[in-house]
Design a protein around this motif. Structure first.
Motif, PDB file in Angstrom:
ATOM      1  N   VAL A  98       0.732  -1.243  -0.157  1.00 45.69           N
ATOM      2  CA  VAL A  98      -0.098  -0.187  -0.108  1.00 45.69           C
ATOM      3  C   VAL A  98       0.878   1.241   0.105  1.00 45.69           C
ATOM      4  N   ILE A  99       0.426   2.139  -0.895  1.00 48.35           N
ATOM      5  CA  ILE A  99       1.250   3.474  -1.074  1.00 48.35           C
ATOM      6  C   ILE A  99       0.297   4.520  -0.843  1.00 48.35           C
ATOM      7  N   VAL A 100       0.559   5.198   0.450  1.00 49.75           N
ATOM      8  CA  VAL A 100      -0.311   6.286   0.658  1.00 49.75           C
ATOM      9  C   VAL A 100       0.085   7.492  -0.076  1.00 49.75           C
ATOM     10  N   PRO A 101      -0.808   8.311  -0.498  1.00 46.44           N
ATOM     11  CA  PRO A 101      -0.480   9.391  -1.333  1.00 46.44           C
ATOM     12  C   PRO A 101      -0.441  10.717  -0.364  1.00 46.44           C
ATOM     13  N   ARG A 102       0.701  10.424   0.212  1.00 48.73           N
ATOM     14  CA  ARG A 102       1.015  11.746   1.038  1.00 48.73           C
ATOM     15  C   ARG A 102       2.654  11.612   1.748  1.00 48.73           C
ATOM     16  N   ARG A 103       2.983  12.367   1.994  1.00 49.80           N
ATOM     17  CA  ARG A 103       4.540  12.216   2.394  1.00 49.80           C
ATOM     18  C   ARG A 103       4.770  12.218   4.062  1.00 49.80           C
ATOM     19  N   SER A 104       5.703  11.618   4.461  1.00 52.18           N
ATOM     20  CA  SER A 104       6.092  11.371   5.938  1.00 52.18           C
ATOM     21  C   SER A 104       6.706  13.048   6.378  1.00 52.18           C
ATOM     22  N   ILE A 105       7.214  13.215   7.643  1.00 48.89           N
ATOM     23  CA  ILE A 105       7.769  14.195   8.160  1.00 48.89           C
ATOM     24  C   ILE A 105       9.060  14.610   7.457  1.00 48.89           C
ATOM     25  N   ASN A 106       9.784  13.509   7.034  1.00 51.70           N
ATOM     26  CA  ASN A 106      10.965  13.701   6.199  1.00 51.70           C
ATOM     27  C   ASN A 106      10.799  13.556   5.060  1.00 51.70           C
ATOM     28  N   GLY A 107       9.862  13.957   4.306  1.00 52.62           N
ATOM     29  CA  GLY A 107       9.536  13.970   2.866  1.00 52.62           C
ATOM     30  C   GLY A 107       9.488  12.756   2.170  1.00 52.62           C
ATOM     31  N   GLN A 108       9.504  11.508   2.775  1.00 50.62           N
ATOM     32  CA  GLN A 108       9.409  10.070   2.018  1.00 50.62           C
ATOM     33  C   GLN A 108       8.011   9.875   2.030  1.00 50.62           C
ATOM     34  N   LEU A 109       7.674   9.024   0.761  1.00 57.46           N
ATOM     35  CA  LEU A 109       6.222   8.467   0.617  1.00 57.46           C
ATOM     36  C   LEU A 109       5.962   7.379   1.813  1.00 57.46           C
ATOM     37  N   VAL A 110       4.540   7.383   2.132  1.00 55.38           N
ATOM     38  CA  VAL A 110       4.159   6.415   3.304  1.00 55.38           C
ATOM     39  C   VAL A 110       3.923   5.322   2.428  1.00 55.38           C
TER      40      VAL A 110
END
Length: 64
Positions: free
Chosen positions: A25-37
């Motif tokens: 599963v790839i969530v269409p947002r980025r984590s705090i450090n800018g990587q995809l979730v």
């Protein structure tokens, strides 16, 4: 094979609906450090919706 006794759907479920498979599963947002979730989950279809379960990886050395 199981039967769904819900009055909205009196047709038996297909055999493939009871099989769990591993899904990435790839969530269409980025984590705090800018990587995809993203992550892995168990997924199966119940004839109407997708059902998800948490996938927990383990090390073979930890099990022994």
């Amino acid at each position: 094979m199981t039967f769904d006794m819900n009055p909205r759907n009196l047709h038996p479920r297909s055999g493939w609906t009871e099989i769990w498979h591993l899904w990435t599963v790839i969530v269409p947002r980025r984590s705090i450090n800018g990587q995809l979730v993203f992550g892995k989950v168990w997924r199966r279809h119940d004839g109407r919706d997708w059902i998800y379960k948490k996938f927990t990886e383990y090390n073979d050395e930890e099990v022994a």
